[in-house]
Design a protein around this motif. Structure first.
Motif, short mmCIF file in Angstrom:
data_model
loop_
_atom_site.label_atom_id
_atom_site.label_comp_id
_atom_site.label_asym_id
_atom_site.label_seq_id
_atom_site.Cartn_x
_atom_site.Cartn_y
_atom_site.Cartn_z
N PRO A 11 4.81 5.63 -12.84
CA PRO A 11 6.10 6.34 -12.79
C PRO A 11 6.98 5.88 -11.63
CG PRO A 11 4.28 7.79 -12.21
CD PRO A 11 3.66 6.51 -12.67
N ARG A 12 6.40 5.34 -10.58
CA ARG A 12 7.22 4.99 -9.44
C ARG A 12 7.88 3.63 -9.62
NH1 ARG A 12 3.37 4.79 -5.59
NH2 ARG A 12 3.58 2.56 -5.83
N TRP B 211 7.21 8.75 -2.05
CA TRP B 211 8.05 7.56 -1.91
C TRP B 211 8.44 7.42 -0.46
CZ3 TRP B 211 12.79 5.48 -0.66
CH2 TRP B 211 13.10 4.26 -1.27
N ALA C 224 5.50 -1.01 4.22
CA ALA C 224 6.79 -0.94 3.53
C ALA C 224 7.94 -1.02 4.53
CB ALA C 224 6.88 0.33 2.71
N GLU C 225 7.77 -0.43 5.72
CA GLU C 225 8.84 -0.45 6.71
C GLU C 225 9.16 -1.88 7.12
OE1 GLU C 225 6.24 1.74 7.02
OE2 GLU C 225 7.49 3.37 6.26
#
Lengths: 468, 722, 325
Positions: free
Chosen positions: B183-184, B216, B276-277
């Motif tokens: 879903p993401r 998220w 992710a950052e």
């Protein structure tokens, strides 16, 4: 009626502006200090010359602002007269041959053949690759390759001659009109003008008129049978496009200041005169507006306006009105972002005026604030407004080009210098190069902005008391 | 005077710095001189490089080189043919009926209840070197969990010093198919595949309940805990996909990165906190088994692909079309690919610099999204594609091929004037179809890089017909062996029959106004609008162009408020179904948010489409398609525009490049003669320093006398004062 | 002094809130969250569900300014405005609509922007002030008159022509520098030289004229006459006295733009392919990625306010008579 007049909003505003100018001139004639200041403007040779050129541009702009919808030929069976949905202007009507004689694609200035080779099928069925003849340009010539130069030269000479003749006649009329008050009669007045001894430099203006006459005459002689500045990608005459761009530039340059004027005037004067929390509030508003980077604010506002216009197609009955609404919106938005500078100047001036003795005296006599503002403050800040209007003009014309380039300028259907440059910038990279669209946009824009700058200088020198 | 001396010294120093290279305008480091590097450009920064999400042409340029799906297209053959890529052979297809009995391959698609695809991949394929596979001596993972000091240092993937690899297994493919339902990740094909792959929608529903799916940015979901009914691992190298009904087009999907392998440990590696950052995500750093791997990802300036040292190897194809031999495309037959070591893509936003750099030899070929590139080329009109003499002298070559795209002007069939099934509206549509001269459009705006469309099917797609049988009889006549557009008089006649003689409504006398909705303020749009207005004027109709931004345009189309609009379709795969569904009633934009933007609905057409869809290519399918075409040409819901020609403009030193829009993994086949390139670049880019001296001279001419005059004056006044 | 700075910074807060409110309102009128979602999700095969999911993930499903469903402070904090705008005060720019970290992007793009803006600024200042002094030195001669005419002509040319023409002539015809591109480090100067020169040339007209008027105003003052009467040479008078006293008006115009150099130049950066903040902004406008535009507006406003403050401080530095209080 053979046509139905259409008054677009920008037309109306442009005429309001003209009316204001005429009114101001009328008033200025009766006020000695104003007359002196204007005479100072006239004392600048470059000021007079550029004013003459600006008048010519203004003429184009005004002719292009008289809009109408032509009557359609009556179709069988119907009686009521029906008007076309296409809105034309007086300039369009005058330039009809340029407007309708559209070639297939690019052609160079004064060319009689297309810019690119094409496969041509002759009547016998043989196929050859050559530069095909243009449909309209040079169509009167039997053998364009041989006769064109001669024909161009003849027409050019005749055109320049006629143009000069007309210009001389204009000058004669003007000179006689100006010289009539002179002591020693007409002749000595003429002599004064010709030897450049008049206070107002009429000689510079008359020379410019002669130059303009020659240019216009030459263009007018060639334009009906050639594409003087070539044609663009879809075969439209570049001269026509450039002339149409003038109005857009004028509208942006003048109306922007006009629409922002009431706001800037009211807020600036109020802040300066009243002070206190009013001043704080107004200062707050303009610091906020000022601190947002201009382009970003304009981008956001333009996109918003565009969305609004798109969501309400029922507001506009013709495409011209839609494009016009966008043009006006752009003016408002540019005004919104640039009124702060003028407001700040006005605030400073009002602050100074408030302390002057006659204002103090008026207040002591119990004259109401609105009356003081109207009678004493407002007339005394008008020179700042005038300087701001003429100074901003050229930067606004330049800004339009950049904004249209970024894609947040006028409606893509509106012919403007910005859209012309935007469409033409790829052409420079073509092999061989197509330079004429960019070139003529450059020449016209440069002339307009340069004369506006020179005129603005003359006005500022004359009106700015600091330099007086 | 002193400061200007200093200025000139500085300038000379700079000149010295530059002067040590033969050319001054080389935008690449001098060290790369004759290296085996290919130079290309990209205009739009890629948004997604995750293979479940990426769906745009700009991203495909990178993604197809890195990921290797089971199948690929043959590089040279036309019509397009699928061949195995990572798969050992073409998938085995089993068709089953509702009772689970096996059907013959040519069974009636309506009887097929389920089709099974068994895909066996080659053993021994290994992934590109990647830190997620790096192991310590004891076999534990080096970067999982991520040591804090390694994370602190990392800015890009190359900052992790140690890498490893692993063998490709069938489970990796299964993992990726499950990711389609994540879903993401918003896979654009989830809806479509959900209709076919058994259990995919159910998996999506279950995953949505997982708390990790809501978070998220990402936290890891272990997809192995979520079985997917329709996809199973058969053995280490084999997996099976079960589809609802017959869907032969599925094979084409198997050639796209949506079905490429993604190893779960790499996902886990990227989904660790702190990654992710730093833009360390799978969406930013793709990992695959393909011929190249992404070495540098700076979408603002440069993307670099480097040859994957672990690539399993492939040889250059030996057979192609008839013309390929002569074009030298078969010279490298049987050699191991890839040929090029490194590929540098520079960001080039403006077309002028892009084009000029190509002419100077700093780009090897026309680049990624070439639509704005070709505007610069001055080619002949009327469909003949030629280069200028100067370009030909430089060895620049141009090759074209019709791409599987169709550009069209659609009528909104829900509109009261141009839409609907009435004869009146139909004739109006036909009149417009005749009046708008596509041939002229192609010649003016596309430099002849297009082919007039007769219907929605481009050449090289099954169902397309050449010659007289293929023309649209409502718009064209067949004269002297050529299609000839019907005359304007014919269009006027149709218009009069539709009740608009002379462009005016016969009943009211009002002029008929047609509204065109279009987007954008981009390059050439004004010219296009002017051109179109000209076409409408030919039959005395008035065109109003309502141009707006992209969102508003989409909105209008979605709500059915448009009247006439430009649109195009870029095929996903070379099958007629992928074009004809654009006019399939249930795909209507307004009713069901589908791709049928014209909202055309014809029950007969829809019925034929449903039959044609899953049918194998053959005379029967051709007959169905012919009937569908006839219906479309009669109803004219679109003004059939043109098929774009894909083209390649390349320098003489670039070999083996063949246009073909669907084949996106083409980099590995190309080769560069670096010595020739270096020579020609030098010859073309000799710096012209004359103007510099001229300018310096001019400055001296202006400043010199002034300074002298000033000195004299100063001395004079000094003497006077004394 | 310090107290003054603090007070000024404190005043900045309501201004920044005003900026945020204005841009926020503008952008949400332009683009609903639905539009943003559609923009980001691409063209092909986008379903309404996908749009809903995108909005929830990015936090665009909340109310804009006031959340009636939440409790207490949450009524104000659980809103799009708080989430997307007010967080910027803590320099948390969040993610752009295409999912990248804006802060990260801004940090990497600052370098190229400065690499072009700082040399342009310094060289431009140097060239225009020297030219202005040169003209003043020759005031009331033909050189001065033609110099001013030249300036006005330079001013009347659109910046677009400078860029298009310069690039065409220098890079294409003369092959002197690369047409576009950028690398960091020493090699980068080859890429920077042309954009810097073009920007400087484009600014010559207006700035030279402006400085010339400033100097002329200064030169007509009494002290200059005194200095000249002392027998000082014209150059000494100009450089020693006029230049220093004209500093204040020059500073007013100059210092305020220094912080804004960070923002980069929109046109030059995109024409020359320099990956700075200017081209970032243009990309964001074109892609309608308003998370980025909002962040850039915020940074721009902060820098502007900073510039005003710096201007005030620099006054005290140039002219000891000025006190801040």
């Amino acid at each position: 009626m053979p046509f139905q007049p259409v008054v677009l909003v920008t037309d109306a505003l442009l005429f309001v502006l003209l009316g204001l100018i005429v009114g101001a001139v009328w008033r200025a004639r009766r006020s000695p200090p104003m007359r002196r200041a204007w005479r100072d403007v006239g004392r600048s040779r470059s000021g007079m010359a550029s004013a003459t050129i600006l008048v010519a541009f203004l003429g184009i702009g005004v002719a292009d602002s008289l809009h109408y919808r032509p009557l359609l030929e009556s179709a069988g069976g119907t009686k009521s007269s029906v008007y076309s949905a296409e809105v034309l202007s007086a300039l369009d009507a005058a330039l009809t041959p340029l407007r309708v004689r559209v070639e297939r694609t690019y052609s160079a200035p004064l060319a009689t053949r297309s810019f690119a080779k094409e496969t041509i099928e002759s009547e016998s069925g043989a196929i050859a690759r050559d530069y095909p003849r243009l449909q309209f340009a040079g169509a009167q010539l039997a053998d364009p390759d041989r006769d064109r130069d001669q024909d161009v030269r003849n027409r050019l000479l005749r055109g320049i001659g006629l143009g000069l003749g007309a210009a001389v006649l204009t000058c004669l009329g003007l000179g006689t009109f100006l010289g009539r008050g002179q002591e020693g009669g007409c002749a000595s007045g003429w002599w004064a003008i010709l030897s450049g001894r008049t206070t107002v430099r009429w000689r510079a203006a008359l020379i410019t008129v002669l130059g303009l006459g020659a240019v216009i005459g030459g263009l007018a002689a060639l334009a009906p049978v050639y594409h003087v500045f070539g044609t663009d990608k879809v075969g439209q005459d570049v001269l026509y496009l450039t002339l149409k761009s003038v109005r857009t530039a004028l509208v942006i340059g003048t109306l922007t200041t006009l629409v922002l004027l009431p706001v800037a005037l009211a807020l600036g004067v109020l802040a300066g005169y009243l002070g206190g929390w009013v001043d704080d509030l107004i200062q707050y508003v303009y610091t906020v507006l000022n601190s947002i980077p201009g382009v970003l604010l304009i981008a956001a506002a333009v996109l918003m306006m565009q969305g609004l216009i798109d969501r309400h197609p029922e507001w506009f009955s013709t495409a011209a009105e839609r494009a016009d609404a966008r043009l006006l919106a752009l003016c408002c938005i540019l005004g919104l972002t640039s009124w702060t500078g003028l407001a700040r100047l006005l605030r400073g001036e009002a602050l100074k005026l408030r302390e002057l003795e006659y204002v103090q005296a008026a207040r002591a006599f119990g004259v109401g604030t609105p009356r003081i503002l109207l009678r004493h403050i407002l007339p005394n800040v008008m020179h700042i407004v005038l300087i701001a209007v003429v100074m901003d003009f050229s930067s606004l014309v330049l800004a339009e080009a950049v904004l249209s380039y970024v894609g947040i300028g006028v409606d893509p259907n509106t012919i403007s210098f910005g859209t012309m440059i935007n469409a033409a910038r790829m052409e420079l990279a073509r092999e061989p190069m197509v330079w004429w669209s960019l070139g003529s946009a450059f020449v016209f824009m440069f002339t307009l902005v340069l004369s506006a700058n020179l005129f603005a200088d003359a006005v500022r020198d004359a009106f700015d008391p600091r330099r007086g | 005077m002193l400061h200007s001396v200093r200025f000139w010294v500085a300038l000379l120093l700079l000149a010295g710095l530059v002067g040590c290279r033969p050319v001054w305008n080389d935008p690449y480091p001098a060290s790369e001189g004759e290296a085996n590097v290919m130079y290309s450009a990209f205009t739009n920064r890629p948004k997604h490089l995750d293979p479940v999400q990426s769906y745009s042409e700009d991203e495909a340029t990178f993604l197809y080189q890195i990921y290797e799906p089971p199948l690929q297209y043959h590089y040279l053959q036309r019509p397009y043919a699928l061949i195995p890529a990572a798969a050992a052979e073409m998938p085995k297809v089993i068709l089953l009926d509702a009772a689970g009995r096996e059907l013959p391959p040519d069974a009636d698609p309506a009887k097929v209840a389920e089709s099974q695809y068994e895909i066996r991949i080659q053993p021994g394929i290994r992934y590109q070197p990647h830190p997620a596979f790096a192991q310590r001596d004891d076999g534990s993972s080096r970067y999982l969990p991520m040591p804090a000091e390694d994370l602190a240092r990392a800015r890009q993937l190359g900052d992790f010093a140690e890498t490893g690899t692993r063998e490709l297994i069938a489970a990796d493919y299964v993992n990726q198919i499950k990711r389609l339902a994540h879903p993401r990740l918003h896979s654009p094909i989830l809806e479509l595949m959900g209709d076919y792959i058994i259990g995919l929608k159910a998996l999506h529903a279950r995953l949505q309940k997982d708390p990790a799916a809501q978070a998220w940015p990402a936290t890891h979901i272990d997809l192995t805990r979520y079985p997917l009914d329709g996809v199973q691992v058969v053995d280490r190298y084999t997996y099976r996909v079960r589809l609802r009904g017959a869907y032969p087009q599925f094979l084409y999907w198997l050639a796209m990165p949506f079905f490429a392998p993604v190893p779960p440990e790499v996902e886990q590696f990227f989904e660790q906190p702190g990654m992710a950052e730093r833009n360390l995500t799978l969406d930013w750093w793709p990992i695959g088994t393909g011929a190249y791997m992404l070495a540098e990802n700076d979408p603002n300036a440069r993307m670099t692909l480097v040859r994957n040292p672990n690539f399993h190897g492939e040889t250059y194809p030996c057979e192609g079309e008839a013309a390929d031999q002569g074009a030298g495309l078969l010279a490298d037959c049987g050699k191991a690919v890839p040929f090029i070591e490194r590929v540098v893509f520079s960001r080039e936003k403006e077309s002028i610099p892009y084009w000029n750099k190509f002419l100077q030899g700093y780009y090897d070929a026309s680049g990624v999204s070439s639509d704005n590139f070709d505007q610069a080329v001055q080619l002949g009109g009327q469909g003949d594609v030629l280069l200028t003499d100067e370009m030909r002298e430089r060895g620049i070559r141009l090759t074209t091929a019709v791409a599987p795209t169709v550009m069209y002007t659609g009528f909104n069939m829900l509109d009261p004037v141009v839409g609907g099934g009435s004869e009146r509206a139909r004739k109006l549509r036909l009149a417009l179809s005749i009046a708008i001269d596509q041939e002229e459009f192609i010649s003016v705006f596309l430099n002849g890089r297009g082919l007039t469309a007769m219907h929605p099917l481009p050449p090289d797609i099954f169902g397309y017909r050449e010659g007289e049988a293929g023309i649209n009889p409502y718009v064209f006549d067949w004269v002297d062996g050529r299609a000839k557009r019907k005359s304007i008089e014919e269009a006027r006649r149709l218009l009069a029959e539709a009740g608009y003689p002379g462009g005016r409504d016969a009943a009211t006398g009002e002029p008929l106004i047609i509204n065109l909705d279009t987007t954008g303020t981009g390059l050439g749009d004004k010219a296009r609008i002017d051109w179109l207005t000209k076409q409408f004027r030919k039959i005395d109709l008035q065109l109003v162009v309502r141009s707006t931004d992209y969102n508003r345009f989409q909105d209008k189309i979605r709500k059915g408020n448009a009247q006439l609009f430009f649109w195009g379709w870029n095929a996903d795969y070379p099958d007629p179904e992928n074009f004809l569904f654009l006019l399939y009633g249930p795909q209507s934009k307004v009713a069901s948010q589908g791709e049928n933007a014209a909202n055309y609905a014809n029950p007969e057409y829809d019925r034929l489409f449903e039959r044609m869809k899953a049918m194998a290519d053959g005379p029967e399918r051709q007959a169905l398609i012919d009937r569908m075409m006839a219906i479309l040409q009669h109803d004219a819901p679109w003004i059939w525009g043109f098929y774009e020609k894909a083209y390649v403009l390349q320098h003489g030193w670039l070999m083996n490049r063949k246009p073909g829009k669907i084949i996106r993994s083409a980099l590995k086949y190309q080769r560069i003669d670096t010595a020739l390139r270096a020579r020609q670049r030098e010859a073309w880019n000799r710096p012209d320093i004359g103007p510099l001296f001229a300018m310096a001279g001019l400055a001296l001419v202006v400043v010199g006398p002034a300074v002298l005059a000033y000195r004299r004056r100063e001395r004079a006044t000094g003497r006077k004062a004394a | 002094m310090l107290a003054y700075i603090f007070r000024r910074l404190f005043y900045a807060i309501p201004i920044l809130i005003g900026v945020n409110l204005l841009t926020f309102a503008l952008f949400f009128v332009v683009n609903t969250p639905d539009d943003m979602a559609r923009m980001q999700l691409g063209v092909k095969r986008v379903t309404p569900e996908a749009i809903e999911r995108w909005k929830v993930e990015r936090g665009y499903d909340k109310p804009l300014f006031f959340n009636a469903a939440a409790m207490g402070v949450g009524q104000l904090t659980q809103t799009v405005f708080f989430d997307k705008s007010l967080r910027m005060f803590a320099l948390e720019f969040g993610r752009s609509d295409d999912g990248r970290d804006i802060g990260n992007e801004i940090r990497t793009r600052m370098g190229p922007s400065l690499a072009i803006a700082v040399p342009t600024f310094l060289l431009g200042l140097y060239v225009t002030v020297s030219l202005a002094l040169f003209l003043v030195l020759f005031r009331a001669t033909a050189l001065d008159v033609w110099g001013v005419v030249g300036c006005v002509m330079l001013m009347s040319i659109s910046g677009l022509f400078y860029i298009i023409g310069g690039q065409w002539l220098v890079s294409k015809v003369w092959h002197l520098v690369p047409i576009s591109g950028y690398t960091s480090g020493l090699d980068g100067f080859r890429f920077l030289i042309l954009p810097v020169v073009i920007s400087v040339v484009a600014s010559i007209g207006a700035n030279t004229r402006w400085y010339r008027t400033l100097f002329l105003e200064e030169i007509s003052k009494d002290y200059v006459r005194t200095a000249r009467a002392k027998g000082l040479s014209e150059t000494t008078v100009l450089f020693r006295h006029v230049l220093r006293n004209a500093m204040i008006p020059i500073l007013t115009g100059v210092v305020v733009v220094i912080p804004l150099l960070f923002m980069g130049s929109l046109l030059v950066e995109s024409f020359f392919g320099i990956p700075g903040l200017g081209s970032y902004t243009i990309d964001a406008i074109n892609a309608q990625d308003f998370a980025i535009v909002r962040a850039m507006v915020f940074i721009g406003s902060v820098l502007y306010i900073l510039g005003l403050l710096l201007t005030d401080i620099s006054y005290t530095w140039v002219d000891p008579r000025v006190r801040l209080g």
